[in-house]
Design an enzyme around this catalytic site. Sequence first.
Site, PDB file in Angstrom:
ATOM      1  N   ILE A  86      30.030 -44.558 -26.908  1.00  0.00           N
ATOM      2  CA  ILE A  86      31.315 -43.954 -27.213  1.00  0.00           C
ATOM      3  C   ILE A  86      32.176 -43.727 -25.982  1.00  0.00           C
ATOM      4  O   ILE A  86      33.269 -43.210 -26.077  1.00  0.00           O
ATOM      5  CB  ILE A  86      31.174 -42.611 -27.966  1.00  0.00           C
ATOM      6  CG1 ILE A  86      30.210 -41.676 -27.238  1.00  0.00           C
ATOM      7  CG2 ILE A  86      30.732 -42.865 -29.375  1.00  0.00           C
ATOM      8  CD1 ILE A  86      30.060 -40.346 -27.965  1.00  0.00           C
ATOM      9  N   GLY A  90      30.969 -38.918 -16.799  1.00  0.00           N
ATOM     10  CA  GLY A  90      31.021 -38.570 -15.378  1.00  0.00           C
ATOM     11  C   GLY A  90      30.171 -39.462 -14.494  1.00  0.00           C
ATOM     12  O   GLY A  90      30.589 -39.886 -13.439  1.00  0.00           O
ATOM     13  N   MET A  91      28.997 -39.779 -14.935  1.00  0.00           N
ATOM     14  CA  MET A  91      28.143 -40.572 -14.070  1.00  0.00           C
ATOM     15  C   MET A  91      27.528 -41.773 -14.767  1.00  0.00           C
ATOM     16  O   MET A  91      26.705 -42.442 -14.217  1.00  0.00           O
ATOM     17  CB  MET A  91      27.025 -39.706 -13.482  1.00  0.00           C
ATOM     18  CG  MET A  91      27.498 -38.941 -12.269  1.00  0.00           C
ATOM     19  SD  MET A  91      26.240 -37.885 -11.612  1.00  0.00           S
ATOM     20  CE  MET A  91      25.446 -38.988 -10.458  1.00  0.00           C
ATOM     21  N   GLY A  92      27.909 -42.015 -15.979  1.00  0.00           N
ATOM     22  CA  GLY A  92      27.300 -43.151 -16.671  1.00  0.00           C
ATOM     23  C   GLY A  92      27.836 -43.241 -18.079  1.00  0.00           C
ATOM     24  O   GLY A  92      28.911 -42.739 -18.385  1.00  0.00           O
ATOM     25  N   VAL A  94      28.101 -42.827 -22.195  1.00  0.00           N
ATOM     26  CA  VAL A  94      27.902 -41.780 -23.202  1.00  0.00           C
ATOM     27  C   VAL A  94      27.664 -42.469 -24.546  1.00  0.00           C
ATOM     28  O   VAL A  94      28.396 -43.371 -24.932  1.00  0.00           O
ATOM     29  CB  VAL A  94      29.138 -40.865 -23.310  1.00  0.00           C
ATOM     30  CG1 VAL A  94      28.850 -39.712 -24.248  1.00  0.00           C
ATOM     31  CG2 VAL A  94      29.548 -40.349 -21.932  1.00  0.00           C
ATOM     32  N   ASP A 202      34.349 -27.326 -14.152  1.00  0.00           N
ATOM     33  CA  ASP A 202      35.027 -28.622 -14.318  1.00  0.00           C
ATOM     34  C   ASP A 202      35.891 -28.614 -15.565  1.00  0.00           C
ATOM     35  O   ASP A 202      35.902 -29.582 -16.327  1.00  0.00           O
ATOM     36  CB  ASP A 202      33.968 -29.741 -14.387  1.00  0.00           C
ATOM     37  CG  ASP A 202      34.557 -31.122 -14.151  1.00  0.00           C
ATOM     38  OD1 ASP A 202      33.885 -32.109 -14.497  1.00  0.00           O
ATOM     39  OD2 ASP A 202      35.690 -31.197 -13.651  1.00  0.00           O
TER      40      ASP A 202
END
Lengths: 966, 196
Positions: A86, A90-92, A94, A202
């Site tokens: 989907i 942030g780091m990879g 989802v 964040d």
Amino acid sequence: MDRQRVAELFEQAVDLPDSERAAWVEAACGSDAALRIELERLLRADARAVAFMERPPPLVSSLIEATTRNNEVLPQFGPWRALRRIGVGGMGEVWLAERNDAEFEQQAAVKQLAWPTPGLLQRFRQERQILARLQHSDIARLIDGGVDARGAPYLVMEYVDGVPITQYVNDQALDLRSRLGLFLRICAAVQYAHQNLVVHRDLKPSNILVGADGSLKLLDFGIAKVLATTDEAAQTQTAARLLTPDYAAPEQFSGGAITTTTDVYALGVVLYELLAGTRPPRRTLTGAAADIDAPPPPSAAGDRTGGVAWRRALRGDLDRIALTALEADPQRRYASAEALSSDVQRYLDGRPISARRDSRWYRFRKFARRNRYALAAGVFVGAICIAAAAISLRQGNLARAQARHAAAVQQFMSGVFAQANPDENKGQPISAQQLLQKGEEQLARMGDAQPALQIDVTAMLGGLYNDIGDTERAEKLFERALGGLDDKLPDDVRGRVLLGVATLEAENKDRYDVALAHATEGLAALERAAEKDWNDIAKASRIIALCHVRKREPEAAIALLQRATPVHASMLGAYPSEALANEYAVLGAALSDMSRFNEAETAFERGATMLRAFAGSDSRRVAYALNEEAIMFYQRGELARAETLHREVLNINRERLGPDNLNTLTATSNLLGDIEGQGRIAEALPQRLALLDLAIASDALSPVRKAHHVDAVALDYRELGRFGESEAMTRKALAMIVEAQGARERTSVLVLRHLGLVLGLEGRYGEAEALFREALAIQLEGAPPTSFSACGLRRDIGTVLAQQHRYPEAIAQLQALTTDACMLGLAENDAWRPQALADLSQAQLDNGDATTAYATAQQALDYGHKALRNTYHLGIPLFALARAALALERASDAEPLLRQALALRSTVHPADDPRILEVKVALIEALAALRKTNEAATLTAQVVPVLQASATPHSADLRKRLGIKL
Amino acid sequence: MGGARRVVAGSDVTALIEAAGSGDAAALQALFGRVYAELKQMAHHQLASAAGHTLNTTGLVHEVYLKLAQPAGHDLHGRAHFFALAAKAMRQIVIDHARARMTDKRGGVGLQLVTLDAAEGVVDGELGPDELLRLDVALNTLASEEPRLAELVEQRFFAGMSVSDIAVMQSVSERTLNRDWRRAKAHLHAALYPEG
């Protein structure tokens, strides 16, 4: 095997025509069989690899297959099975996932963390407990988490189907009150989290989703803390690099503590966006909080389609609420999400809000900044000081006011004096003097009322004088400041003063012991201070490390920096800092001194990269780091790389400081050293002469330094065979030194040696020997017999003895070098050793012991390959080995060595140079022994006339070898 | 409403690029993860929609760059770092798929290789999956000895960047790059197809 050598040879070989290549390879590799095998292997591969990798890999076919077969493997996360991707997080990736077991029919979002980082799993486990406790209808729950097959963690979170709030309010065309209503709900959720000791860190619209039914969800609470990658205590982590800078509070960039007010800031940005329709413009967020401009109020920002009425509604209270939440100084913000929402509620209720009006200090601060450059007059300094003092007193909080006052003055004056920095002014320091003088006058007017401030400003002025090169005035000011140090002084002031003093002593006065003591004390003071200035701490560490390096204690420097620099890096945040970059430069120098070259290179690159980012790629501060790196390469013998870097350094200096500036001259000299080291003497000579003109004309150089420039030219002449000119120049240099310093000073040792060398080449051995002995005597007055210069001179004496046929004495001299500490502890690529061994070999040979001579020469050549590579200096060990081979009747071994020596030396020395003639004569002998009489005869015909025309003993020796009578 | 949740990527990547450029290892890894994910998705996207199954790898990397970073105000250095990283990600993607093909029993030999550029004729010299895997190993070895050479291979071969592009971004001469490229090829070819 030397990889670099293979690379160099490869590049030359591929350019050769096929017919010549094999022979060339033979010659270039000589007796080094391993080298030749490797080189030939590569060349064969090269021949076959013409089309290899010239077409991109078949990505297409693979991916087509994957898509058509619809067979891409969907990952599994524990009991969670991915359904589809989907998005990118942030780091990879989802994924939308569902649970495998029949019990739960739940959908979740699984967030992959692509790469496990140190400490991540630990932090993750710690946080999971806390985060799982957050049960709020408006907060997306953290359901689960684990580690996938690769060892990378993943998080399973409540799946939210919605759009970011900023998009929602636009899509639904919500009016002002509705927006504020939503905002209150957000604040309530954040407040709930804060009460459970979770800070979001964040917050941004993409983390605040609204569903079709109007349901609100806040995502990713506390995730940023898990993802933060430093090892420092959680409260002070700087995860700025993983945040969205537009929403991150200033203290998140500068290493300040992250508290609930950090989230308040983010809420402020969100509110701003809801009101104004755009984000507040991006500000520079580093530096003192007082320096950061406030954004324009929402009513003035963007162009609202809502129109005039909307903007009027915002003006006043709502503007003030938003701006208060966005204060750069956390202490001036709303203290909590609840405080913020209370004021919003008050506005909605029509009641007065609690946020302060635009304070005098704020306006004053803005004014001071805008008029910074008008301060050349100096008058304004006083006005500001007084005004600041008045305000501070009125606010009734003396301690904080003092700090603010000092900060304001410093900031202010530094801003004025920034013009004094040559970078800003293209090397024109004149205005700086005037400005600094004004500063001193102002200092005098300040009186003794505030001793801490006075000393602080005194030290600051000293530092600024140092920056523009006026070290005398700098020293006077620092003396005054040091004199005023007492126990009542606050630690940060004390630290700054000591740091300034140490910087002056280390960088300009070479007084490393004193500097070290001052810097160490200063660092201790800075670390005791309540509000630590990490930039200053970084500077202090760097000075300490630099002193260690200069005192030849690289281990101490490395130990200090490896411990301290990461701390400074995390405190100073993601944004590059000059102090940090210089730490890396010193670390590189220290590592290089310990021959840990790969690590050194990494450190240099980091420093230079940071400086480029910080100062723009044409700053002379970059030049500092680059120069350190170039020195490392020079010491490793990688002169080509050193040359490239030194050229860059020179360009920077020339551009910024002008062609006559001392730094430019030094940079030129360094560059020429690289060029000469690679044997391109003829190329270097005209540049040396030009440099000499500039040096002589310069006011910044001492007579001794000018003399060294003269000597450098003499060196070039000598290598080019122009002995008469070389002798004249060297004598001139010597005269300059003697006139400036007297006859028996250490600085004359080097030039005496050079004079001896050129006289030796001219055949005047007796004179040469006398000079070497004199130089050695002077050297021994201040240094042990195994110091580098003394060893060198002892070799020179030995060599000249051999040239006078006094072989037993020569051997005694030269042999001693190999047994005492002269050769111990030399680096593998030390250039002197192979040459000294070669000289010993020749003396042994001429004394009648060919076998020993051969062994010595072989050793010399082995070292020579490592240290001298393909430079013309390699000719020395080559020649020695060839001569020994000839004496042992191994002419076939001697021939290729001699050819190589001749080829190498011919790139520098002219045809009638004794260093060429001796090789040719030996080659003639070899050719004759191999019965290659034609070539021998041709060569003889070349050589004999020159030998007959020369009266030197060396030529006489050579003639004798050829069997020619004069 | 409906619609999948879309995460706005943009300014945080810029900070990552800057930090990665300063040598921040963690930022580098984070950036890699993003780029990798993005490239995969885009590659799929392009292939699924393109009429004629052509995939321009260079264009792909540029697209990812435009999407992830805000190029305005990006100095050459930041871009250079980004592209170096994207090249690594592309390599990872290619190798992952090669590995997948190797383990897939159905795939097998005899698959028609598709040309990348319709104008070209027969594709010769294309590497099969097993060769790609061996290349990957050889590249790792090369990287341990000459990291710059390995990076050059990643950028030229896997990301399809031109020598002139690389030269501009790294402020190196094309001549140097061409020499390095030739030497790298020799090393890798020798490793892939040893004599004997």
